[in-house]
Design an enzyme around this catalytic site. Structure first.
Site, PDB file in Angstrom:
ATOM      1  N   HIS A 144      37.656  33.980  45.443  1.00 34.34           N
ATOM      2  CA  HIS A 144      38.638  34.905  44.881  1.00 34.34           C
ATOM      3  C   HIS A 144      39.298  34.304  43.627  1.00 34.34           C
ATOM      4  CE1 HIS A 144      41.720  38.184  45.358  1.00 34.34           C
ATOM      5  NE2 HIS A 144      42.431  37.306  44.648  1.00 34.34           N
ATOM      6  N   GLU A 145      39.730  33.068  43.756  1.00 32.98           N
ATOM      7  CA  GLU A 145      40.426  32.431  42.627  1.00 32.98           C
ATOM      8  C   GLU A 145      39.473  32.173  41.466  1.00 32.98           C
ATOM      9  OE1 GLU A 145      43.394  32.716  42.952  1.00 32.98           O
ATOM     10  OE2 GLU A 145      43.634  32.790  45.123  1.00 32.98           O
ATOM     11  N   HIS A 193      39.048  35.113  39.259  1.00 37.15           N
ATOM     12  CA  HIS A 193      40.140  35.375  38.313  1.00 37.15           C
ATOM     13  C   HIS A 193      39.909  34.739  36.946  1.00 37.15           C
ATOM     14  CE1 HIS A 193      42.909  37.776  40.519  1.00 37.15           C
ATOM     15  NE2 HIS A 193      43.128  36.899  41.471  1.00 37.15           N
ATOM     16  N   GLU A 236      43.548  41.890  40.562  1.00 38.83           N
ATOM     17  CA  GLU A 236      43.420  41.693  42.009  1.00 38.83           C
ATOM     18  C   GLU A 236      42.301  42.516  42.644  1.00 38.83           C
ATOM     19  OE1 GLU A 236      44.368  39.230  43.125  1.00 38.83           O
ATOM     20  OE2 GLU A 236      46.054  38.679  41.844  1.00 38.83           O
TER      21      GLU A 236
END
Ligand SMILES: [Zn+2]
Length: 762
Positions: free
Chosen positions: A479-480, A483, A502
């Protein structure tokens, strides 16, 4: 007209007048003191004015420096009528220009030796004195407005960039005999517009300019949300000094950084993703449109490690006894809100064995090595971009370091360390070029309010991801990592559109994680369907239990992206405390992207996504930029009734469950993994209803072994029951050993939230 701000409301003000003048580069020079819990030092800001600076080569009309001072004296206006005066704050007093020291490179001692009282006495002329001076009353000076709160601003001055040896190379004139405001601004203008291949020279000039002597203090004033600066007689942004230095210190209670202890009990400080971003760490232009580069020198006691958003893997330089200094920089312009720092007694974690192959694969590519052969047109402003560097585009795994308190060494080695390379590589396979050249990962202290946060070159992970098996750690890491593309390289122009970072990161985390685990397509699909069931439960739950106006992904509707004439704006609900607990941007955004990917088919969708990244990296976007480009790429027969307008209506501008999603979930058959959970849920519900009886032996055997996400889904379903009796809870604990599972960490972090706003990252 500027919006009037009411601090009692839950909207976050962005005060900076970015339409008039833009910061291009920040040079921070800071000392971190753990005893007083204060960070203090200077920041130098380099500007480009809104209307392009007009070059006047060979101009001879500038007065000499002393004449210029004379001129200033005669043009003293009436600062005591300063339009924004908050008499409650120390720093509200208008500061004076001390003309006797102009251009002499005076030693500034005010920041170091004094408390505020000393400083006020030493600071010279009081505002009332100005009123006695003659001035061109009626004229208005240009006001630079910076976002700032909870900072003690001690001094603001113009920087004499013309005093830097060799700087004349940047200007047309061979020798700087006549120094004027105009010439200084011309130098800064040349500096900020140097071409990308001269980035190193540019950084060096910035650093040297930042240390140049001051040449006149500037008037300043602060209020709750801003720092306002002006120069007497400078009536337009073009006339205003383009390099200014602010001496300031943070306050222990300032909300941009958190002073705390790490898991080994040692002090540390870090930016933990406050809704107010970095404005209590340094004065800045918060609106995302102010994309800038930065460099920072940070000093701390030698036992501390300083990690920061910087593209170089900094190593400490020993200074005087017991103190060391760290220097970081970035060459890619980004919003100031994405800057992140962490200072603590972290230890670099290394795998127990490390193969030379891995090291070779991760060889760092600094922009200097970049052979900038032409790989295609980038739409962003000029910088040394990795998408234009053939060696960078093929780099699957970027160099990375992992830091944590020493007591978490074993946990890092067991789970995190070996997950980083496959997750980075998976991301590269899905999206292509890593936008950032390297990565630090830090396990942050226990008070960190979410599971993770991504910033340029640095990812924070909660220690919760280290518990249990690798599933939670892997998905969160993915997830990170996502980003880096969505949230950082491509940012939201309007922070209310948080789904743009998000939603994308949530959708991509499943895709990356499936690749990192090397699942076959069927397994990957099963796992992703299970996640969809889980997120569906959560979305329904959130929609039932939150205010309707907080459930809208594009709350500003057609006004999204609008700012006032000066560039200021407010972020709707930006300070609403409930927002921290909301996951609607993650969940609805995820379901929208999933819906679109299904409509196109995965292959087409991800090919489009790579194209989108290539077009928009290094830029800010609104929802329509994505949707328009996507729809243009869908063949007519698959587009059906889809349009930007009805996606806005159904998905982005309404509260509650989007209609198309409601229909899909009602029609859709559950996947095998979710069906398995439903069967187990039935068993538990029957058991929960059963009156207390003689204990039966079979309970342990009856229940199937479940995957971590299945277990979470099972708990979600059971929590919907009105009552669960203690006996059932005990059996649950026995059957699944809940306390040893990821699920606990996950449950504890249901309130997962991202660094405030889609400026980044979480
Ligand atoms: Zn580029």
């Amino acid at each position: 007209m500027d919006t009037k701000l009411d601090p009692s409301r839950d909207d976050l003000p962005l005060m900076a007048n970015t339409s008039h003048i833009l910061v291009k580069h920040y040079v921070l020079d800071l000392d971190v003191d753990f005893e007083s819990q204060i960070i203090e030092g200077t920041i130098v800001l380099f500007f480009e004015s809104g209307n392009r600076f007009q070059k006047q080569s060979g101009s001879t009309k500038e007065p000499c420096r002393s004449e210029s001072n004379e001129a200033c004296r005669f043009r003293m206006p009436e600062p005591c009528h300063s339009p924004v005066t908050d008499t409650r704050t120390f720093s509200s007093k208008t500061r004076s220009n001390d003309f006797t020291i102009c251009g002499k490179g005076e030693k500034d001692t005010s920041g170091k030796d004094g408390n505020h009282d000393n400083w006020e006495q030493a600071s010279g002329i009081s505002s009332s004195k100005y009123c006695c001076d003659t001035g061109n009353h009626g004229s208005e000076d240009f006001l630079l407005v910076l976002d700032c709160c909870d900072l003690s601003v001690l001094k603001v001055e113009e920087v004499d960039v013309a005093a830097v040896p060799g700087i004349e190379k940047l200007t047309r004139s061979p020798k700087l005999t006549v120094v004027s405001e105009e010439l200084r601004n011309q130098i800064v203008c040349e500096l900020v517009t140097l071409p990308a291949d001269r980035w190193r020279e540019q950084l060096d000039y910035y650093a040297r300019c930042s240390q140049a002597p001051g040449c006149g203090e500037l008037l300043f004033d602060t209020d709750t949300w801003s720092l306002q600066i002006r120069k007497t007689g400078a009536q337009t942004a073009t006339d205003f000094p383009h390099a200014i230095r602010i001496r300031y210190s943070t306050k222990p209670q300032g909300r941009s950084v958190t002073w705390t202890s790490d898991q080994s009990g040692r002090p540390c400080v870090y930016t933990m993703g406050s809704p107010i971003n970095n404005r209590a760490l340094f004065p800045c232009q918060e609106p995302p449109v102010a994309m800038s580069t930065w460099q920072a020198t940070v000093r701390a006691a030698a036992s501390f490690v300083v990690l920061m958003s910087g593209e170089n893997s900094a190593k400490p330089t020993q200074l005087r006894e017991g103190c060391s200094s760290w220097h970081y920089y970035v060459t890619m312009p980004m919003p100031a809100s994405t800057f992140t720092i962490a200072v603590g007694s972290w230890t670099e974690m290394k795998p127990e064995t490390c193969s030379s192959n891995d090291l070779a694969a991760e060889r760092s590519l600094s922009p200097s090595e970049a052979d900038f052969r032409y790989v295609g047109i980038c739409g962003h402003m000029e910088y040394p971009c990795r998408f234009q560097n053939p060696s960078a585009t093929t780099q699957e795994i970027i160099p990375h370091r992992v830091f944590a308190p020493v007591c978490l060494k074993a946990a890092c080695q067991e789970t995190l360390l070996q997950l980083v390379p496959p997750c980075l590589s998976a991301a590269h396979r899905v999206l292509g070029t890593h936008p950032f050249s390297r990565l630090d990962i830090l396990i942050v202290p226990g008070n960190f309010p979410s599971l993770g946060m991504a910033s340029p070159h640095i990812i924070f992970l909660s220690q919760s991801v280290l518990t249990g098996n690798s599933h939670l750690c892997g998905t969160r890491l993915c997830h990170e990592i996502a980003h880096a593309w969505f949230g950082l390289a491509i940012g939201a122009r309007d922070w209310t559109e948080e789904w743009l970072s998000e939603g994308f990161a949530t959708h991509l985390e499943d895709v990356f994680w499936a690749k990192a685990q090397q699942l076959d397509p069927h397994e990957a699909q099963e796992q992703q369907e299970l996640k969809a069931c889980l997120r569906w439960c959560r979305l329904q739950d959130e929609v039932r239990n939150s205010p309707e106006e907080m459930q809208v992904l594009r709350p500003n509707k057609e006004k999204t992206g609008h700012v006032s004439d000066s560039g200021s704006s407010v972020v709707k609900h930006g300070l609403n405390p409930e927002k921290v607990f909301m996951q609607v941007h993650y969940l609805k955004g995820y379901f929208l992207l999933r819906f679109l990917a299904q409509r196109l088919g995965d292959d087409t969708y991800f090919a489009f996504l790579r194209k989108f990244v290539h077009t928009f990296h290094g830029q800010l976007i609104l929802s329509q930029d994505f949707l328009q480009m996507l729809l243009e790429n869908i063949p007519e027969e698959k587009r059906l009734e889809l349009s930007v307008e009805n996606i806005f209506r159904d998905w982005l501008e309404s509260s509650g469950i989007p209609q198309p999603l409601q229909r899909e979930r009602q029609a859709g058959a559950e996947c095998g993994l979710a069906r398995q959970v439903s069967v187990e849920v039935e068993k538990w519900i029957r058991m929960n209803r059963r009156p207390r009886k003689r204990k039966r032996r079979e309970t342990e055997q009856v229940f199937e072994k479940l995957l971590p996400d299945q277990l979470v889904l099972l708990l979600e379903h059971l929590l919907e029951q009105k009552t669960l009796n203690p006996r059932t809870l005990q059996s649950l604990e026995r059957a699944y050993r809940l306390t040893q599972q990821d699920a606990e960490g996950e449950a504890a972090h249901r309130a997962e939230h991202r660094r405030s706003l889609p400026s980044g990252k979480q």
